[in-house]
Design a protein around this motif. Structure first.
Motif, PDB file in Angstrom:
ATOM      1  N   HIS A   1      16.595   8.097 -14.501  1.00 19.92           N
ATOM      2  CA  HIS A   1      17.620   9.111 -14.229  1.00 19.92           C
ATOM      3  C   HIS A   1      17.004  10.497 -14.073  1.00 19.92           C
ATOM      4  O   HIS A   1      17.293  11.216 -13.102  1.00 19.92           O
ATOM      5  CB  HIS A   1      18.622   9.097 -15.381  1.00 19.92           C
ATOM      6  N   TRP A   2      16.134  10.880 -15.009  1.00 19.44           N
ATOM      7  CA  TRP A   2      15.505  12.205 -14.952  1.00 19.44           C
ATOM      8  C   TRP A   2      14.615  12.356 -13.727  1.00 19.44           C
ATOM      9  O   TRP A   2      14.594  13.410 -13.083  1.00 19.44           O
ATOM     10  CB  TRP A   2      14.706  12.464 -16.222  1.00 19.44           C
ATOM     11  N   ALA A   3      13.856  11.310 -13.400  1.00 17.95           N
ATOM     12  CA  ALA A   3      12.976  11.383 -12.236  1.00 17.95           C
ATOM     13  C   ALA A   3      13.782  11.656 -10.971  1.00 17.95           C
ATOM     14  O   ALA A   3      13.407  12.495 -10.135  1.00 17.95           O
ATOM     15  CB  ALA A   3      12.177  10.099 -12.099  1.00 17.95           C
ATOM     16  N   ALA A   4      14.891  10.947 -10.805  1.00 17.98           N
ATOM     17  CA  ALA A   4      15.709  11.134  -9.607  1.00 17.98           C
ATOM     18  C   ALA A   4      16.361  12.512  -9.581  1.00 17.98           C
ATOM     19  O   ALA A   4      16.486  13.127  -8.513  1.00 17.98           O
ATOM     20  CB  ALA A   4      16.775  10.042  -9.528  1.00 17.98           C
ATOM     21  N   GLU A   5      16.782  13.001 -10.753  1.00 23.32           N
ATOM     22  CA  GLU A   5      17.361  14.351 -10.799  1.00 23.32           C
ATOM     23  C   GLU A   5      16.346  15.401 -10.366  1.00 23.32           C
ATOM     24  O   GLU A   5      16.651  16.300  -9.561  1.00 23.32           O
ATOM     25  CB  GLU A   5      17.855  14.657 -12.216  1.00 23.32           C
ATOM     26  N   VAL A   6      15.143  15.317 -10.926  1.00 25.96           N
ATOM     27  CA  VAL A   6      14.108  16.297 -10.597  1.00 25.96           C
ATOM     28  C   VAL A   6      13.688  16.155  -9.140  1.00 25.96           C
ATOM     29  O   VAL A   6      13.483  17.153  -8.431  1.00 25.96           O
ATOM     30  CB  VAL A   6      12.904  16.141 -11.548  1.00 25.96           C
ATOM     31  N   ALA A   7      13.565  14.918  -8.656  1.00 29.35           N
ATOM     32  CA  ALA A   7      13.199  14.692  -7.261  1.00 29.35           C
ATOM     33  C   ALA A   7      14.260  15.262  -6.318  1.00 29.35           C
ATOM     34  O   ALA A   7      13.932  15.831  -5.268  1.00 29.35           O
ATOM     35  CB  ALA A   7      13.003  13.205  -6.998  1.00 29.35           C
ATOM     36  N   THR A   8      15.520  15.100  -6.690  1.00 28.93           N
ATOM     37  CA  THR A   8      16.605  15.642  -5.871  1.00 28.93           C
ATOM     38  C   THR A   8      16.456  17.150  -5.690  1.00 28.93           C
ATOM     39  O   THR A   8      16.574  17.676  -4.572  1.00 28.93           O
ATOM     40  CB  THR A   8      17.969  15.330  -6.512  1.00 28.93           C
ATOM     41  N   GLU A   9      16.184  17.837  -6.786  1.00 28.14           N
ATOM     42  CA  GLU A   9      16.032  19.299  -6.712  1.00 28.14           C
ATOM     43  C   GLU A   9      14.806  19.681  -5.890  1.00 28.14           C
ATOM     44  O   GLU A   9      14.839  20.626  -5.095  1.00 28.14           O
ATOM     45  CB  GLU A   9      15.927  19.878  -8.126  1.00 28.14           C
ATOM     46  N   ALA A  10      13.708  18.940  -6.073  1.00 26.26           N
ATOM     47  CA  ALA A  10      12.488  19.246  -5.323  1.00 26.26           C
ATOM     48  C   ALA A  10      12.696  19.048  -3.825  1.00 26.26           C
ATOM     49  O   ALA A  10      12.247  19.866  -3.008  1.00 26.26           O
ATOM     50  CB  ALA A  10      11.350  18.358  -5.820  1.00 26.26           C
ATOM     51  N   ILE A  11      13.379  17.972  -3.460  1.00 26.05           N
ATOM     52  CA  ILE A  11      13.644  17.713  -2.046  1.00 26.05           C
ATOM     53  C   ILE A  11      14.530  18.801  -1.468  1.00 26.05           C
ATOM     54  O   ILE A  11      14.319  19.286  -0.345  1.00 26.05           O
ATOM     55  CB  ILE A  11      14.283  16.322  -1.876  1.00 26.05           C
ATOM     56  N   SER A  12      15.527  19.221  -2.237  1.00 30.57           N
ATOM     57  CA  SER A  12      16.422  20.293  -1.789  1.00 30.57           C
ATOM     58  C   SER A  12      15.664  21.589  -1.553  1.00 30.57           C
ATOM     59  O   SER A  12      15.933  22.322  -0.590  1.00 30.57           O
ATOM     60  CB  SER A  12      17.527  20.517  -2.828  1.00 30.57           C
ATOM     61  N   ASP A  13      14.670  21.860  -2.416  1.00 33.94           N
ATOM     62  CA  ASP A  13      13.878  23.095  -2.289  1.00 33.94           C
ATOM     63  C   ASP A  13      12.766  22.967  -1.250  1.00 33.94           C
ATOM     64  O   ASP A  13      12.151  23.979  -0.874  1.00 33.94           O
ATOM     65  CB  ASP A  13      13.256  23.465  -3.640  1.00 33.94           C
ATOM     66  N   GLY A  14      12.467  21.757  -0.829  1.00 30.71           N
ATOM     67  CA  GLY A  14      11.410  21.552   0.144  1.00 30.71           C
ATOM     68  C   GLY A  14      10.011  21.686  -0.423  1.00 30.71           C
ATOM     69  O   GLY A  14       9.049  21.890   0.312  1.00 30.71           O
ATOM     70  N   THR A  15       9.881  21.559  -1.746  1.00 33.05           N
ATOM     71  CA  THR A  15       8.574  21.645  -2.403  1.00 33.05           C
ATOM     72  C   THR A  15       8.360  20.353  -3.177  1.00 33.05           C
ATOM     73  O   THR A  15       9.119  20.039  -4.088  1.00 33.05           O
ATOM     74  CB  THR A  15       8.514  22.851  -3.360  1.00 33.05           C
ATOM     75  N   LEU A  16       7.300  19.628  -2.851  1.00 29.70           N
ATOM     76  CA  LEU A  16       7.118  18.285  -3.382  1.00 29.70           C
ATOM     77  C   LEU A  16       5.813  18.123  -4.152  1.00 29.70           C
ATOM     78  O   LEU A  16       5.370  17.004  -4.400  1.00 29.70           O
ATOM     79  CB  LEU A  16       7.181  17.268  -2.232  1.00 29.70           C
ATOM     80  N   GLY A  17       5.207  19.237  -4.550  1.00 30.16           N
ATOM     81  CA  GLY A  17       3.977  19.166  -5.325  1.00 30.16           C
ATOM     82  C   GLY A  17       4.230  18.884  -6.792  1.00 30.16           C
ATOM     83  O   GLY A  17       5.374  18.706  -7.230  1.00 30.16           O
TER      84      GLY A  17
ATOM     85  N   ASP B   1       0.854  -1.198   0.000  1.00 33.11           N
ATOM     86  CA  ASP B   1       0.000   0.000   0.000  1.00 33.11           C
ATOM     87  C   ASP B   1       0.884   1.240   0.000  1.00 33.11           C
ATOM     88  O   ASP B   1       2.106   1.154   0.197  1.00 33.11           O
ATOM     89  CB  ASP B   1      -0.895  -0.001   1.244  1.00 33.11           C
ATOM     90  N   VAL B   2       0.257   2.384  -0.249  1.00 34.33           N
ATOM     91  CA  VAL B   2       0.954   3.662  -0.145  1.00 34.33           C
ATOM     92  C   VAL B   2       0.457   4.388   1.095  1.00 34.33           C
ATOM     93  O   VAL B   2      -0.650   4.152   1.588  1.00 34.33           O
ATOM     94  CB  VAL B   2       0.734   4.544  -1.393  1.00 34.33           C
ATOM     95  N   VAL B   3       1.294   5.275   1.599  1.00 33.92           N
ATOM     96  CA  VAL B   3       0.927   6.158   2.698  1.00 33.92           C
ATOM     97  C   VAL B   3       0.737   7.537   2.102  1.00 33.92           C
ATOM     98  O   VAL B   3       1.585   8.016   1.335  1.00 33.92           O
ATOM     99  CB  VAL B   3       2.026   6.190   3.783  1.00 33.92           C
ATOM    100  N   GLN B   4      -0.385   8.182   2.410  1.00 38.15           N
ATOM    101  CA  GLN B   4      -0.658   9.488   1.800  1.00 38.15           C
ATOM    102  C   GLN B   4      -1.455  10.362   2.754  1.00 38.15           C
ATOM    103  O   GLN B   4      -2.275   9.879   3.533  1.00 38.15           O
ATOM    104  CB  GLN B   4      -1.392   9.326   0.470  1.00 38.15           C
ATOM    105  N   ASN B   5      -1.173  11.631   2.672  1.00 41.13           N
ATOM    106  CA  ASN B   5      -1.875  12.630   3.468  1.00 41.13           C
ATOM    107  C   ASN B   5      -1.777  13.959   2.717  1.00 41.13           C
ATOM    108  O   ASN B   5      -0.941  14.799   3.012  1.00 41.13           O
ATOM    109  CB  ASN B   5      -1.258  12.742   4.861  1.00 41.13           C
ATOM    110  N   GLY B   6      -2.613  14.120   1.689  1.00 46.15           N
ATOM    111  CA  GLY B   6      -2.503  15.272   0.807  1.00 46.15           C
ATOM    112  C   GLY B   6      -1.493  15.048  -0.296  1.00 46.15           C
ATOM    113  O   GLY B   6      -1.605  15.606  -1.376  1.00 46.15           O
ATOM    114  N   ARG B   7      -0.509  14.248  -0.024  1.00 46.89           N
ATOM    115  CA  ARG B   7       0.459  13.786  -1.012  1.00 46.89           C
ATOM    116  C   ARG B   7       0.921  12.399  -0.591  1.00 46.89           C
ATOM    117  O   ARG B   7       0.674  11.966   0.534  1.00 46.89           O
ATOM    118  CB  ARG B   7       1.657  14.737  -1.127  1.00 46.89           C
ATOM    119  N   VAL B   8       1.602  11.698  -1.482  1.00 47.25           N
ATOM    120  CA  VAL B   8       2.177  10.402  -1.129  1.00 47.25           C
ATOM    121  C   VAL B   8       3.378  10.645  -0.225  1.00 47.25           C
ATOM    122  O   VAL B   8       4.278  11.423  -0.560  1.00 47.25           O
ATOM    123  CB  VAL B   8       2.586   9.631  -2.388  1.00 47.25           C
ATOM    124  N   THR B   9       3.382   9.977   0.914  1.00 51.38           N
ATOM    125  CA  THR B   9       4.462  10.185   1.888  1.00 51.38           C
ATOM    126  C   THR B   9       5.226   8.908   2.211  1.00 51.38           C
ATOM    127  O   THR B   9       6.102   8.919   3.085  1.00 51.38           O
ATOM    128  CB  THR B   9       3.905  10.762   3.198  1.00 51.38           C
TER     129      THR B   9
END
Length: 459
Positions: free
Chosen positions: A308-324, A129-137
């Motif tokens: 590769h692209w997904a992880a690159e973009v995710a890395t930047e999003a995590i660094s910025d603290g914005t995950l939408g 299952d997934v864990v989610q609360n407004g977004r997947v967590t």
């Protein structure tokens, strides 16, 4: 239940998942890849094993090691189309050569490399299952018999065709493409066969059309080890895959006395890439996002790029603290303006083919110039012949396709629409704001495709 926290959790240890894990680890993130298979079975995936060299692989693993360990035949110079009603159709590659790999060893090396560069890999772990609360967590899983919850900033779904995760995530209010059903997939089966004597086509990938808009393939890993398989569209009547393959093998003299070394089946996407493969805290890659050539089932290079692209973009999003979605949207844009537009264009030929009998299509296809078929089967997604080549093609096909001119006219109309569609994908929006407007423009072309072919809407 034990709870563990990571920056990124990746579900699935195929090509896309491994490249995502390696990229995230190289970027310094705490990443865990969850693989349901045991360590001994990791990397064992049903596949045709044919790829177009190593140059398109992202440089986050040791590509020379991958090549040395798993590329068993790097001398694929041509494609051979076997006409059930006539002579074989031989098409040399215009530039470069392809390769056939030992898919299990290839998969093992990718897992080894992801581990070597710092990703944690958990085998024998089944996500429930997934864990989610407004977004997947995060995700809930069973790891070697024990329940565990992984909390993460981003979950990357690399769980393959018809992924379980997509049944669990609440996508309401997101752009994520939920217009997905089993009829947009194919069922495939393959065997790895050892033959007594080298085959004559050890420098070729061999295709043969079958019923239900499918094809048989013979891909030589070596001169004596052949990956033989077939598939059919799930929107067609079911096909007894094992029996059909067995019958064809028994008719071919080179397979007399052959030994089956491995057998495996799978479902594969034969559809365009998902319009959007992101939701807050969630991204899908590879087969789980339709990143497969819909005419051949080939998906290794696209999966590598997507992971590769997904992880690159995710890395930047995590660094910025914005995950939408907006923070993850760049991943969509990279996919759709790269291989996504080509695969979307090729999907039009699948739609066209589904509206016609395989015998008629075989007669039409074998009258077309080889360069045209190569374009349609995997090079560009639309035909790009020069003017003299077009004139020659017109004369040849007019003489050799009497009785099928209306079908041929449809094919040329579909080709023009494929070129238009690629331009639409070149303009894929850079933010979610223009997504609905973009889809309207794309769907206008799709409506014209259905009008031209008489096919039932696929989406």
């Amino acid at each position: 239940m034990t709870t563990e926290t990571r920056d990124i959790v990746i579900v699935g240890g195929g090509t896309a998942g491994c490249f995502a894990a390696a990229t995230a680890a190289q970027n310094g993130l705490d990443v865990t890849l969850l693989e349901r298979k045991s360590e001994d079975e990791g990397g064992h995936i049903a596949c045709g094993d044919a790829i177009k060299g190593k140059s398109t692989f992202p440089d986050v693993i040791d590509r020379d090691y991958l090549r040395e360990e798993s590329f068993t035949n790097e001398n694929i110079q041509r494609a051979m189309f076997m006409n059930p009603d006539g002579e074989n159709y031989d098409i040399p590659f215009e530039s470069g050569s392809g390769a056939v790999v030992d898919r299990k060893r290839y998969g093992e090396v990718l897992l080894e490399e992801a581990d070597r560069v710092g990703a944690e890999i958990e085998y024998d772990t089944v996500v429930k299952d997934v864990v989610q609360n407004g977004r997947v967590t995060g995700v809930e899983a069973v790891r070697r018999g024990d329940p565990v919850q992984y909390d993460a900033d981003v979950v990357i779904d690399a769980a393959g065709a018809l992924s379980l995760l997509q049944d669990k995530v609440d996508f309401d209010g997101t752009t994520y493409d939920t217009n997905v059903n089993y009829q947009q997939f194919c069922s495939a089966y393959r065997e790895v066969i050892e033959v007594p004597e080298p085959v004559e086509y050890d420098d070729a990938i061999v295709f043969k059309p079958t019923d239900e808009l499918g094809y048989l393939w013979y891909f030589p890993r070596t001169g004596t080890e052949i990956n033989a398989g077939l598939g059919f569209q799930m929107n067609k009547p079911s096909m007894e895959l094992v029996s059909v393959l067995k019958d064809d093998l028994e008719e071919r003299p080179e397979f007399e006395g052959a030994e089956v070394k491995d057998k495996l089946g799978a479902a594969l996407p034969t559809r365009r890439p998902y319009d959007s493969a992101v939701a807050p805290g969630f991204m899908s890659v590879g087969d789980a996002a339709g990143h497969v050539n819909p005419t051949t089932g080939g998906g290794i290079p696209g999966a590598a790029k997507a992971g590769h692209w997904a992880a690159e973009v995710a890395t930047e999003a995590i660094s910025d603290g914005t995950l939408g979605e907006s923070a993850l949207w760049e991943y969509n844009h990279r996919v759709q303006t790269d291989f996504g537009k080509k695969f979307a264009a090729m999907d039009l030929y699948n739609i066209f083919g589904g509206a016609h009998d395989v015998d008629e299509l075989t007669e039409v296809v074998t009258a077309l110039p080889g360069e045209m078929i190569i374009d349609l089967m995997g090079k560009k997604g639309s035909v790009s012949l020069s003017l003299p080549e077009k004139v020659k093609a017109a004369v040849v096909t007019a003489l050799e396709t009497r009785g099928h001119w209306s079908t041929l006219r449809e094919a040329y109309q579909v080709n023009r629409l494929a070129a238009e569609l690629k331009k639409i994908y070149d303009d894929y929006p850079t933010t979610p704001d223009q997504f609905e407007s973009w889809k309207t423009s794309r769907d206008d072309i799709m409506d014209r495709v259905y009008d031209v072919t008489g096919a039932e809407p696929k989406y």
